[in-house]
Design an enzyme around this catalytic site. Structure first.
Site, short mmCIF file in Angstrom:
data_model
loop_
_atom_site.label_atom_id
_atom_site.label_comp_id
_atom_site.label_asym_id
_atom_site.label_seq_id
_atom_site.Cartn_x
_atom_site.Cartn_y
_atom_site.Cartn_z
N HIS A 295 3.23 27.43 -20.32
CA HIS A 295 4.41 26.21 -20.73
C HIS A 295 5.67 26.68 -20.53
O HIS A 295 5.89 27.83 -20.49
CB HIS A 295 4.04 26.42 -22.28
CG HIS A 295 5.26 25.72 -23.13
ND1 HIS A 295 5.02 24.23 -23.26
CD2 HIS A 295 6.00 26.18 -23.73
CE1 HIS A 295 6.11 24.08 -23.83
NE2 HIS A 295 6.84 24.82 -24.24
N GLY B 8 0.91 -1.23 0.04
CA GLY B 8 -0.02 -0.21 0.03
C GLY B 8 0.81 1.19 -0.10
O GLY B 8 1.91 1.26 -0.44
N GLU C 63 2.62 -8.62 -0.95
CA GLU C 63 1.34 -8.26 -1.17
C GLU C 63 0.38 -9.25 -1.08
O GLU C 63 0.41 -10.05 -2.00
CB GLU C 63 1.11 -7.04 -2.01
CG GLU C 63 -0.23 -6.67 -2.45
CD GLU C 63 -1.05 -6.22 -1.60
OE1 GLU C 63 -0.51 -5.17 -0.68
OE2 GLU C 63 -2.13 -6.49 -1.21
P1 NAD Z 1 -2.66 0.71 2.71
O1 NAD Z 1 -4.21 0.05 3.30
O2 NAD Z 1 -2.37 1.69 1.97
O3 NAD Z 1 -1.97 -0.68 2.17
C1 NAD Z 1 -1.97 -2.02 3.15
C2 NAD Z 1 -1.74 -2.94 2.02
O4 NAD Z 1 -1.36 -4.19 2.89
C3 NAD Z 1 -2.96 -3.38 1.01
O5 NAD Z 1 -2.38 -3.34 -0.24
C4 NAD Z 1 -3.58 -4.78 1.57
O6 NAD Z 1 -3.85 -5.80 0.61
C5 NAD Z 1 -2.09 -5.32 2.18
N1 NAD Z 1 -2.37 -6.38 3.21
C6 NAD Z 1 -3.30 -6.48 4.07
N2 NAD Z 1 -2.92 -7.67 4.96
C7 NAD Z 1 -1.93 -8.15 4.47
C8 NAD Z 1 -1.33 -9.22 4.73
N3 NAD Z 1 -1.45 -9.96 5.88
N4 NAD Z 1 -0.22 -9.70 3.99
C9 NAD Z 1 0.28 -8.86 2.94
N5 NAD Z 1 -0.44 -7.68 2.60
C10 NAD Z 1 -1.27 -7.19 3.25
O7 NAD Z 1 -2.34 0.75 4.55
P2 NAD Z 1 -0.94 1.29 4.80
O8 NAD Z 1 0.20 1.55 3.58
O9 NAD Z 1 -0.48 0.57 5.87
O10 NAD Z 1 -1.49 2.96 5.19
C11 NAD Z 1 -2.29 3.04 6.26
C12 NAD Z 1 -3.15 4.32 5.79
O11 NAD Z 1 -2.06 5.47 6.07
C13 NAD Z 1 -3.79 4.64 4.57
O12 NAD Z 1 -5.07 4.41 4.90
C14 NAD Z 1 -3.02 5.68 4.02
O13 NAD Z 1 -4.17 6.51 3.22
C15 NAD Z 1 -2.43 6.53 5.11
N6 NAD Z 1 -1.25 7.06 4.28
C16 NAD Z 1 -1.18 7.93 3.49
C17 NAD Z 1 -0.15 8.14 2.84
C18 NAD Z 1 -0.22 9.37 1.69
O14 NAD Z 1 -1.34 9.92 1.66
N7 NAD Z 1 0.81 9.56 0.77
C19 NAD Z 1 1.21 7.90 3.23
C20 NAD Z 1 1.20 6.67 4.28
C21 NAD Z 1 -0.08 6.41 4.77
#
Ligand code: NAD
Ligand code: FAD
Length: 467
Positions: free
Chosen positions: A446, A183, A204
């Protein structure tokens, strides 16, 4: 009428809570904000948006120097070395400056900081560090924390299995970093440590990274990160972790079932999502129940079911994003003051701050079709954009999704070096109900990367110029 200590008491000083507090005070309400952390600013300023962006910026500079990009543009650097303590120090300076800035803004706006964690005694009374405080309105803005993965125990002090907070302060660059979760956090912090020299493997569960984003963007992002050297194990779950000294051995299994394999790592980052903070709040004392996902439900004005109790930010449904929390902070304060505070949840941009950046707002192509729209899609590759070509950052594209009947823009998704900045015009356009033609006939300066947004809008009608 009961006499309260405050008109508004906000629990939590993250981007939701501190913004709500400042706006409430600006509106003439006597305001306090309870925060148990040693510094104000919540997850975002202390262990989230700000420190992660400091590391992304520093590691990008390092890669530009070490990877030859600076040399290509005639900047000779000699031998490039990483000074990790200096990089981590710069990050700490950014955090200190910004959290201190909120303290200054609280003083300037006469917001009282109640130091300690708040627990409800009744709907108008909380206990903070043994003191009873009353308020006519109480806003819950307690945010979220890392979702744990059973069997993979995080210990940030040892720096072997860490969460996002631990990954912001690793004492050395790991040889092999395994990230669990493809993620936003996994890709941002995975990019940081890859740029600094780690081999990075992302495990993932799903068969694609970045759930919730547009399908084309997810595919292209993974292709680009793989080209940068990140290894992906998609459709795979981690079922166990064993730590011996400074090494971890992970057991991986195909999500669909099949033979297990083991992988060794000297650092494991658990980044599988975040969950709302409600433990210890004493919600049972006011009879406020959580939904199935552990969130507090509100109406469109951010009122909970309990009179006088409101909620905003990561603790309520919706994307867990700082700017969403901030906008809800302003809206809740305006509603409490008797005004009208609205957040358009259909137009909340999201950005992944990797290189290139990934950004989107509104519906994905898949969601637009699921919602019954017949869509017209315009896509423009960054390789056709003169500024991207000049700067040698031509990876990615802009995609505009419009309703085929009305031409109204339903969503805009992009991968581009500065997509996080470019997405703002798409959000503004959608807020004003723009059609793709409106964007196509808006003059764009531009040479800017933003011209790719105009060209993608022109592509909706099949008439881009530069491709
Ligand atoms: P996320 O929800 O973005 O990603 C988590 C990922 O882990 C998903 O792809 C999911 O399918 C996977 N996953 C879940 N269980 C798993 C498992 N057991 N094994 C393998 N993969 C698994 O969550 P995150 O990256 O932890 O971020 C958390 C929150 O923080 C998010 O909601 C995000 O919006 C926020 N955040 C935002 C930003 C930004 O805006 N740039 C940056 C960092 C975090
Ligand atoms: P929080 O920021 O979580 O703040 C809640 C505060 O409440 C905390 O300080 C906590 O100590 C306090 N609190 C909790 N319970 C109590 C209590 N009972 N009494 C008193 N105080 C209490 N989002 C983006 O938009 N862009 C990004 O680039 C981005 N990067 C991120 C990077 C990382 C590594 C992480 C982890 C998150 C990132 N996020 C990003 C998400 C963003 O940090 C959150 O969406 C945002 O902080 C939520 O704001 P909030 O005000 O709801 O809660």
């Amino acid at each position: 009428m009961a006499d309260y200590d405050y008109d508004v008491l906000i629990i939590g000083s993250g981007p939701g809570g501190y913004v709500a507090a400042i706006r409430a005070a600006q509106l003439g309400l006597k305001t306090a904000c309870a925060e148990g952390r040693a510094t104000l600013g919540g997850t975002c300023l202390n262990v989230g948006c700000i420190p992660s962006k400091a590391l992304l910026h520093g590691s990008e500079l390092y890669e530009d120097a070490a990877g030859g990009t600076l040399a290509k543009f005639g900047v000779k650097t000699g031998k490039v070395e990483l000074d990790l303590p200096a990089l981590l120090g710069e990050k700490d300076v950014a955090v200190k400056d910004l959290t201190g800035g909120i303290e200054y803004l609280f003083k300037k706006n006469k917001v009282t900081w109640l130091k300690g964690y708040a627990t409800f005694k009744d709907a108008h009374t909380v206990d903070v560090a043994g003191q009873s405080v009353t308020a006519k309105n109480i806003v819950i803005a307690t945010g979220s924390s890392v979702t744990p993965l059973p069997g993979v125990e995080v210990d940030n002090d040892k720096s072997v299995i860490v969460d996002s907070t631990g990954a912001l302060q690793l004492p050395a660059v790991p040889k092999h970093l395994v990230v669990i979760g493809g993620g936003v956090i996994g890709l941002e912090l995975g990019s940081v440590w890859r740029r600094l020299g780690a081999k990075v493997t992302v495990v993932e569960f799903l068969d694609q990274v970045l759930p919730g984003m547009d399908g084309d963007v997810r595919k292209e992002a993974q292709k680009l990160f793989a080209k940068q050297g990140i290894e992906f194990k998609l459709g795979t779950k981690v079922t166990a972790a064993a730590v011996k000294g400074k090494k971890a051995t992970l057991t991986l299994e195909p999500a669909a079932g099949g033979a297990a394999e083991t992988v060794e790592a000297d650092c494991v980052l658990v980044a599988i999502g975040r969950r709302p903070n409600t433990e210890g709040l004493g919600l049972e004392a006011i009879g406020l129940e959580l939904n199935k996902r552990g969130q507090i439900e509100t109406d469109g004005s951010f009122r909970t079911r309990i009179d006088g109790v409101w909620a905003i930010g990561d603790v309520i449904p919706g994307p867990m994003l700082a700017h969403k929390a901030e906008d809800e902070g302003i809206a809740v304060a305006e509603n409490i003051a008797g005004g009208v505070g609205i957040v358009n949840h259909a137009v909340i941009p999201s950005v992944v701050y990797t290189m290139p950046e990934i950004a989107g707002v509104g519906l994905t192509e898949e969601a637009a079709k699921d919602a019954g729209h017949t869509v017209k899609v315009g896509k423009f590759p960054m390789v056709g954009n003169s500024r991207a070509k000049t700067n040698r950052n031509t990876d990615g594209f802009v995609k505009v999704i419009a309703d085929a009947g009305t031409d109204r823009v339903l969503g805009v998704w992009m991968i581009a070096s500065v997509a996080g900045t470019m997405i703002a015009e798409a959000a503004l356009g959608m807020e004003f109900g723009a059609t793709s033609e409106d964007i196509a006939y808006t003059c764009h300066a531009h040479p800017t990367h933003s011209e790719a947004v105009k060209e993608a809008a022109m592509a909706v009608l099949g008439k881009p110029i530069h491709i």
